[in-house]
Design a protein around this motif. Structure first.
Motif, PDB file in Angstrom:
ATOM      1  N   MET A 188       0.903  -1.115   0.128  1.00 19.59           N
ATOM      2  CA  MET A 188      -0.017  -0.245   0.060  1.00 19.59           C
ATOM      3  C   MET A 188       0.823   1.061   0.187  1.00 19.59           C
ATOM      4  N   ARG A 189       0.944   1.886  -1.278  1.00 19.19           N
ATOM      5  CA  ARG A 189       1.997   2.889  -1.311  1.00 19.19           C
ATOM      6  C   ARG A 189       1.406   4.226  -2.177  1.00 19.19           C
ATOM      7  N   MET A 190       1.738   5.287  -1.981  1.00 19.50           N
ATOM      8  CA  MET A 190       1.407   6.379  -2.860  1.00 19.50           C
ATOM      9  C   MET A 190       2.282   6.665  -4.319  1.00 19.50           C
TER      10      MET A 190
ATOM     11  N   PRO B 133     -10.024  25.513  -5.530  1.00 17.18           N
ATOM     12  CA  PRO B 133     -11.102  24.219  -5.743  1.00 17.18           C
ATOM     13  C   PRO B 133     -10.715  23.500  -4.299  1.00 17.18           C
ATOM     14  N   ALA B 134     -11.625  22.582  -3.813  1.00 22.81           N
ATOM     15  CA  ALA B 134     -11.576  21.859  -2.827  1.00 22.81           C
ATOM     16  C   ALA B 134     -11.466  20.305  -3.614  1.00 22.81           C
ATOM     17  N   ALA B 135     -10.374  19.710  -3.045  1.00 24.89           N
ATOM     18  CA  ALA B 135     -10.249  18.443  -3.425  1.00 24.89           C
ATOM     19  C   ALA B 135     -10.829  17.359  -2.532  1.00 24.89           C
ATOM     20  N   THR B 136     -10.831  17.745  -1.052  1.00 23.98           N
ATOM     21  CA  THR B 136     -11.663  16.874  -0.267  1.00 23.98           C
ATOM     22  C   THR B 136     -12.170  17.899   0.843  1.00 23.98           C
ATOM     23  N   GLU B 137     -12.884  17.558   1.910  1.00 22.20           N
ATOM     24  CA  GLU B 137     -13.649  18.328   2.969  1.00 22.20           C
ATOM     25  C   GLU B 137     -12.389  18.892   3.584  1.00 22.20           C
ATOM     26  N   LYS B 138     -11.159  18.525   3.665  1.00 22.25           N
ATOM     27  CA  LYS B 138     -10.263  19.262   4.468  1.00 22.25           C
ATOM     28  C   LYS B 138      -9.052  20.143   4.022  1.00 22.25           C
ATOM     29  N   THR B 139      -9.596  20.194   2.264  1.00 22.36           N
ATOM     30  CA  THR B 139      -8.798  21.082   1.432  1.00 22.36           C
ATOM     31  C   THR B 139      -8.811  22.749   2.113  1.00 22.36           C
ATOM     32  N   ILE B 140      -7.770  23.371   2.323  1.00 20.20           N
ATOM     33  CA  ILE B 140      -7.868  24.880   2.506  1.00 20.20           C
ATOM     34  C   ILE B 140      -8.495  25.374   1.268  1.00 20.20           C
ATOM     35  N   THR B 141      -9.666  26.365   1.527  1.00 17.26           N
ATOM     36  CA  THR B 141     -10.136  27.170   0.346  1.00 17.26           C
ATOM     37  C   THR B 141     -10.524  28.778   0.409  1.00 17.26           C
ATOM     38  N   THR B 142      -9.612  29.251   1.532  1.00 16.15           N
ATOM     39  CA  THR B 142      -9.679  30.558   1.662  1.00 16.15           C
ATOM     40  C   THR B 142      -8.161  31.328   1.621  1.00 16.15           C
ATOM     41  N   PRO B 143      -7.795  32.287   0.958  1.00 15.79           N
ATOM     42  CA  PRO B 143      -6.588  32.913   1.086  1.00 15.79           C
ATOM     43  C   PRO B 143      -6.179  33.271   2.404  1.00 15.79           C
ATOM     44  N   GLU B 144      -6.971  33.629   3.528  1.00 16.01           N
ATOM     45  CA  GLU B 144      -6.596  33.789   4.608  1.00 16.01           C
ATOM     46  C   GLU B 144      -6.437  32.576   5.521  1.00 16.01           C
TER      47      GLU B 144
ATOM     48  N   SER C 275       5.513  10.773   1.600  1.00 10.64           N
ATOM     49  CA  SER C 275       4.035  10.331   1.505  1.00 10.64           C
ATOM     50  C   SER C 275       3.566   9.135   1.826  1.00 10.64           C
ATOM     51  N   GLY C 276       2.506   8.811   2.596  1.00  8.64           N
ATOM     52  CA  GLY C 276       1.987   7.559   2.792  1.00  8.64           C
ATOM     53  C   GLY C 276       0.546   7.689   3.246  1.00  8.64           C
ATOM     54  N   PRO C 277       0.290   6.322   3.571  1.00  3.49           N
ATOM     55  CA  PRO C 277      -1.173   6.383   4.220  1.00  3.49           C
ATOM     56  C   PRO C 277      -1.238   6.999   5.486  1.00  3.49           C
ATOM     57  N   ALA C 278      -2.266   7.650   5.934  1.00  2.00           N
ATOM     58  CA  ALA C 278      -2.355   8.480   7.137  1.00  2.00           C
ATOM     59  C   ALA C 278      -1.893   7.554   8.712  1.00  2.00           C
TER      60      ALA C 278
ATOM     61  N   THR D  27       2.703  20.288   5.658  1.00  2.00           N
ATOM     62  CA  THR D  27       1.979  19.133   5.679  1.00  2.00           C
ATOM     63  C   THR D  27       0.818  19.154   4.718  1.00  2.00           C
ATOM     64  N   ASP D  28       0.375  18.101   4.271  1.00  2.00           N
ATOM     65  CA  ASP D  28      -0.983  17.936   3.335  1.00  2.00           C
ATOM     66  C   ASP D  28      -1.436  16.668   4.289  1.00  2.00           C
ATOM     67  N   ASP D  29      -2.672  17.024   5.130  1.00  2.00           N
ATOM     68  CA  ASP D  29      -3.175  16.102   6.010  1.00  2.00           C
ATOM     69  C   ASP D  29      -4.708  15.952   5.505  1.00  2.00           C
ATOM     70  N   ASN D  30      -4.697  14.814   4.586  1.00  2.00           N
ATOM     71  CA  ASN D  30      -6.037  14.448   3.942  1.00  2.00           C
ATOM     72  C   ASN D  30      -6.586  15.486   3.106  1.00  2.00           C
ATOM     73  N   GLU D  31      -5.663  16.539   2.679  1.00  2.00           N
ATOM     74  CA  GLU D  31      -6.143  17.726   2.034  1.00  2.00           C
ATOM     75  C   GLU D  31      -6.139  17.537   0.345  1.00  2.00           C
ATOM     76  N   GLN D  32      -5.347  16.524   0.082  1.00  2.00           N
ATOM     77  CA  GLN D  32      -5.482  16.194  -1.450  1.00  2.00           C
ATOM     78  C   GLN D  32      -6.348  14.941  -1.830  1.00  2.00           C
ATOM     79  N   GLU D  33      -6.257  14.120  -0.568  1.00  2.00           N
ATOM     80  CA  GLU D  33      -6.705  12.974  -0.973  1.00  2.00           C
ATOM     81  C   GLU D  33      -7.035  12.269   0.759  1.00  2.00           C
ATOM     82  N   ILE D  34      -8.136  11.827   0.654  1.00  2.00           N
ATOM     83  CA  ILE D  34      -8.577  11.306   2.099  1.00  2.00           C
ATOM     84  C   ILE D  34      -7.760   9.945   2.362  1.00  2.00           C
ATOM     85  N   GLY D  35      -7.014   9.982   3.319  1.00  2.00           N
ATOM     86  CA  GLY D  35      -6.370   8.878   4.046  1.00  2.00           C
ATOM     87  C   GLY D  35      -4.943   8.964   3.656  1.00  2.00           C
TER      88      GLY D  35
END
Length: 275
Positions: free
Chosen positions: A144-146, A184-195, A239-242, A211-219
């Motif tokens: 299981m890898r990225m 644009p939001a890739a997941t529900e955790k993507t940052i979507t405001t400049p601030e 990168s790897g599984p959370a 870090t990218d914590d589930n922001e591009q892909e969940i898990g």
């Protein structure tokens, strides 16, 4: 970090504007230095500028800029738009792709060390205009890898490498980039405001890593650092599984990432000296 999970292993093949140019360095050609300086300023501005903007940022007189731009247009490295502004030309693409391939080749030994010591997939990415482009990868040996295809382009706001690449860019330049690309939001955790993104960049500067914590892909989690003193803005990441790239693992991986980034910077400097 925009990887996707892969269960079966597959063989894997803004800084402040410089001062106005002075006399050419010993043995150099001043007109070439000025022309390349203008190309870099165009890239910093998103790829399209007017002559007055170039004059303001470069300190060169308009007649000199106009003469240099005419030459770059005739060579295909710049094109004049219908609105009379100037844009980077398509002939630069071939040069950039070749340079990126070489950079990726030089980076692979460093990425291989990251994989050996962390067990996770290692990547190298550059900031190309408003986008992040991946130029090298060494995959994990886990089943299981990225996986991120070399050459893939993504927007920086949802990636660890994007945050690392932009962490020392002035806020107003970051806002301008985000206005051009959108968020644009890739997941529900993507940052979507400049601030919120600027707050994240402040955290990167404070902690020394992104870090990218589930922001591009969940898990999926990613840890990234910039490559210091790189000839072009560059970052490396793992990168790897959370479930494997945990907070505890991050504490161990960050010092290694910084050490490898420093070694890679020295290797790139040596490569440049050999040209």
């Amino acid at each position: 970090m925009p990887p996707s999970a892969e269960r079966n292993p597959t063989p894997q093949g803004a800084q402040a504007a410089p001062a106005a140019p002075g006399p050419a360095a010993s043995g150099g050609v001043q007109s070439l230095e000025r022309a390349f300086g203008l190309l870099e300023r165009m890239a910093d501005a998103g790829g399209e500028v007017g002559l007055s903007e170039l004059s303001a940022t470069s300190g060169l007189p308009l007649p000199t800029i106009h003469r240099l731009m005419r030459t770059l247009v005739s060579c295909g490295y710049v094109r004049q738009q219908p609105n009379r502004r100037y844009a980077l030309g398509p002939r630069l693409i071939r040069l950039g792709e070749s340079a990126a391939r070489l950079l990726g080749t030089w980076a692979r030994p460093s990425l291989a060390r990251l994989v050996e010591e962390t067990g996770e997939t290692a990547n190298m990415a550059l900031l190309d205009g408003d986008e992040v482009v991946y130029v090298a990868q060494v995959p994990s040996r886990h089943s299981m890898r990225m996986f991120t295809e070399v050459g893939r382009r993504v927007l920086p706001h949802s990636t660890g490498v994007g945050k690392a690449l932009l962490s020392h860019t002035p806020d107003e330049q970051v806002r301008a980039l985000l206005a051009r690309t959108g968020m644009p939001a890739a997941t529900e955790k993507t940052i979507t405001t400049p601030e919120a993104f600027l707050d994240a960049l402040a955290q990167v500067r404070e902690s020394g890593y992104a870090t990218d914590d589930n922001e591009q892909e969940i898990g999926v989690r990613c840890i990234a650092v910039s490559v210091p003193d790189s000839p072009t803005a560059a970052a490396i990441s793992i990168s790897g599984p959370a479930g494997r790239v945990t907070d505890a693992a991050t504490d161990k991986f960050v010092p290694l990432l910084h050490e490898v980034a420093a070694d890679l910077a020295q290797a790139l400097a040596r490569s440049g000296e050999g040209q």
